[in-house]
Design a protein around this motif. Structure first.
Motif, PDB file in Angstrom:
ATOM      1  N   ILE A   4      -6.237  -8.223   4.173  1.00 47.37           N
ATOM      2  CA  ILE A   4      -4.602  -8.171   4.667  1.00 47.37           C
ATOM      3  C   ILE A   4      -3.902  -8.353   3.333  1.00 47.37           C
ATOM      4  CG2 ILE A   4      -4.968  -9.021   6.845  1.00 47.37           C
ATOM      5  CD1 ILE A   4      -4.003 -11.834   6.069  1.00 47.37           C
ATOM      6  N   ILE A   5      -2.572  -8.097   3.228  1.00 50.07           N
ATOM      7  CA  ILE A   5      -1.466  -8.275   2.203  1.00 50.07           C
ATOM      8  C   ILE A   5      -1.709  -9.364   1.598  1.00 50.07           C
ATOM      9  CG2 ILE A   5       0.495  -8.806   3.261  1.00 50.07           C
ATOM     10  CD1 ILE A   5       0.364  -5.964   0.917  1.00 50.07           C
ATOM     11  N   ALA A   6      -1.851 -10.541   2.218  1.00 49.67           N
ATOM     12  CA  ALA A   6      -1.947 -11.958   1.863  1.00 49.67           C
ATOM     13  C   ALA A   6      -2.994 -11.952   0.858  1.00 49.67           C
ATOM     14  CB  ALA A   6      -1.765 -13.015   2.773  1.00 49.67           C
ATOM     15  N   ARG A  35      -0.185  -6.912  14.776  1.00 46.62           N
ATOM     16  CA  ARG A  35       0.970  -6.796  13.714  1.00 46.62           C
ATOM     17  C   ARG A  35       0.220  -6.611  12.291  1.00 46.62           C
ATOM     18  NH1 ARG A  35       5.680 -10.662  14.384  1.00 46.62           N
ATOM     19  NH2 ARG A  35       6.525  -9.123  13.053  1.00 46.62           N
ATOM     20  N   ARG A  36      -0.851  -6.783  11.997  1.00 46.76           N
ATOM     21  CA  ARG A  36      -1.684  -6.949  10.567  1.00 46.76           C
ATOM     22  C   ARG A  36      -2.157  -5.700  10.471  1.00 46.76           C
ATOM     23  NH1 ARG A  36      -4.638 -12.353   9.759  1.00 46.76           N
ATOM     24  NH2 ARG A  36      -2.853 -13.689   9.759  1.00 46.76           N
ATOM     25  N   ARG A  37      -2.124  -5.261   9.058  1.00 44.93           N
ATOM     26  CA  ARG A  37      -2.697  -4.086   8.410  1.00 44.93           C
ATOM     27  C   ARG A  37      -4.016  -4.722   7.685  1.00 44.93           C
ATOM     28  NH1 ARG A  37       1.830  -0.189   6.039  1.00 44.93           N
ATOM     29  NH2 ARG A  37       2.913   0.256   8.306  1.00 44.93           N
ATOM     30  N   TYR A  38      -5.038  -3.975   7.913  1.00 43.07           N
ATOM     31  CA  TYR A  38      -6.109  -4.340   6.926  1.00 43.07           C
ATOM     32  C   TYR A  38      -6.617  -3.162   5.955  1.00 43.07           C
ATOM     33  CZ  TYR A  38      -7.011  -8.384  10.016  1.00 43.07           C
ATOM     34  OH  TYR A  38      -6.961  -9.350  11.108  1.00 43.07           O
ATOM     35  N   LEU A  80      -6.921   7.444  -1.676  1.00 45.74           N
ATOM     36  CA  LEU A  80      -8.072   6.613  -2.179  1.00 45.74           C
ATOM     37  C   LEU A  80      -8.082   5.143  -1.240  1.00 45.74           C
ATOM     38  CD1 LEU A  80      -6.612   6.678  -5.819  1.00 45.74           C
ATOM     39  CD2 LEU A  80      -8.713   7.782  -4.831  1.00 45.74           C
ATOM     40  N   ILE A  81      -7.185   4.825  -0.509  1.00 44.80           N
ATOM     41  CA  ILE A  81      -7.262   3.644   0.475  1.00 44.80           C
ATOM     42  C   ILE A  81      -6.510   4.019   1.925  1.00 44.80           C
ATOM     43  CG2 ILE A  81      -7.040   1.897  -1.417  1.00 44.80           C
ATOM     44  CD1 ILE A  81      -4.193   1.206  -0.418  1.00 44.80           C
ATOM     45  N   ASP A  82      -6.855   3.245   2.778  1.00 42.94           N
ATOM     46  CA  ASP A  82      -6.340   3.401   4.039  1.00 42.94           C
ATOM     47  C   ASP A  82      -6.139   1.937   4.668  1.00 42.94           C
ATOM     48  OD1 ASP A  82      -5.078   4.830   6.143  1.00 42.94           O
ATOM     49  OD2 ASP A  82      -6.836   5.457   6.861  1.00 42.94           O
ATOM     50  N   PHE A  83      -5.438   1.978   6.039  1.00 44.35           N
ATOM     51  CA  PHE A  83      -5.381   0.755   6.362  1.00 44.35           C
ATOM     52  C   PHE A  83      -5.697   1.005   8.142  1.00 44.35           C
ATOM     53  CE2 PHE A  83      -1.160   2.506   6.772  1.00 44.35           C
ATOM     54  CZ  PHE A  83      -0.878   2.377   8.143  1.00 44.35           C
ATOM     55  N   VAL A  84      -6.314  -0.274   8.638  1.00 50.87           N
ATOM     56  CA  VAL A  84      -6.216  -0.144  10.236  1.00 50.87           C
ATOM     57  C   VAL A  84      -5.444  -1.063  10.670  1.00 50.87           C
ATOM     58  CG1 VAL A  84      -8.068  -0.823  11.914  1.00 50.87           C
ATOM     59  CG2 VAL A  84      -8.707   0.398   9.903  1.00 50.87           C
ATOM     60  N   ARG A  85      -4.867  -0.867  11.597  1.00 53.29           N
ATOM     61  CA  ARG A  85      -3.569  -1.726  12.412  1.00 53.29           C
ATOM     62  C   ARG A  85      -4.330  -2.309  13.431  1.00 53.29           C
ATOM     63  NH1 ARG A  85       2.098  -2.114  11.682  1.00 53.29           N
ATOM     64  NH2 ARG A  85       1.942  -0.035  10.920  1.00 53.29           N
ATOM     65  N   GLU A  86      -4.292  -3.948  13.430  1.00 55.72           N
ATOM     66  CA  GLU A  86      -4.648  -4.587  14.645  1.00 55.72           C
ATOM     67  C   GLU A  86      -3.723  -5.555  14.946  1.00 55.72           C
ATOM     68  OE1 GLU A  86      -8.345  -6.721  14.131  1.00 55.72           O
ATOM     69  OE2 GLU A  86      -9.570  -4.677  13.305  1.00 55.72           O
TER      70      GLU A  86
END
Length: 74
Positions: free
Chosen positions: A30-32, A65-68, A57-63
Motif C-alpha cells: 500500500i502507499i504507506a 478503499r485501499r490500492r495494493y 511496469l506496475i499495477d494495482f488491485v483495489r480492495e
C-alpha cells in the motif's frame, strides 16, 4: 533486483527506480508501505506511480478503499 541494463533501456528516473526496487521486495504494497520503504513523500509518489502504471511496469488491485501496488506481471 533491477539490472542497470533494464534501468538504462527504460530510461528510468531515480524516483522510478527507487519505487520499482521497493516493489520487487514485496508482492503488494500500500502507499504507506512504499513511503516507509523509499522515504519519498506521499504527494511525490502518486504522479510517479501513475507514470509507471501508464508505462505498464506496475499495477494495482483495489480492495475497498485501499490500492495494493505491485510489479506488473507479463
Amino acid at each position: 533486483m533491477l539490472s542497470k541494463e533494464f534501468i538504462d533501456i527504460l530510461n528510468l528516473s531515480r524516483l522510478e527506480t527507487t519505487i520499482l526496487k521497493s516493489l520487487t521486495k514485496s508482492p503488494q504494497l500500500i502507499i504507506a508501505d512504499i513511503v516507509r520503504a523509499t522515504r519519498i513523500p506521499r504527494m511525490t509518489l502518486y504522479p510517479v506511480l501513475n507514470i509507471l502504471k501508464k508505462r505498464g511496469l506496475i499495477d494495482f488491485v483495489r480492495e475497498g478503499r485501499r490500492r495494493y501496488w505491485s510489479i506488473e506481471s507479463a
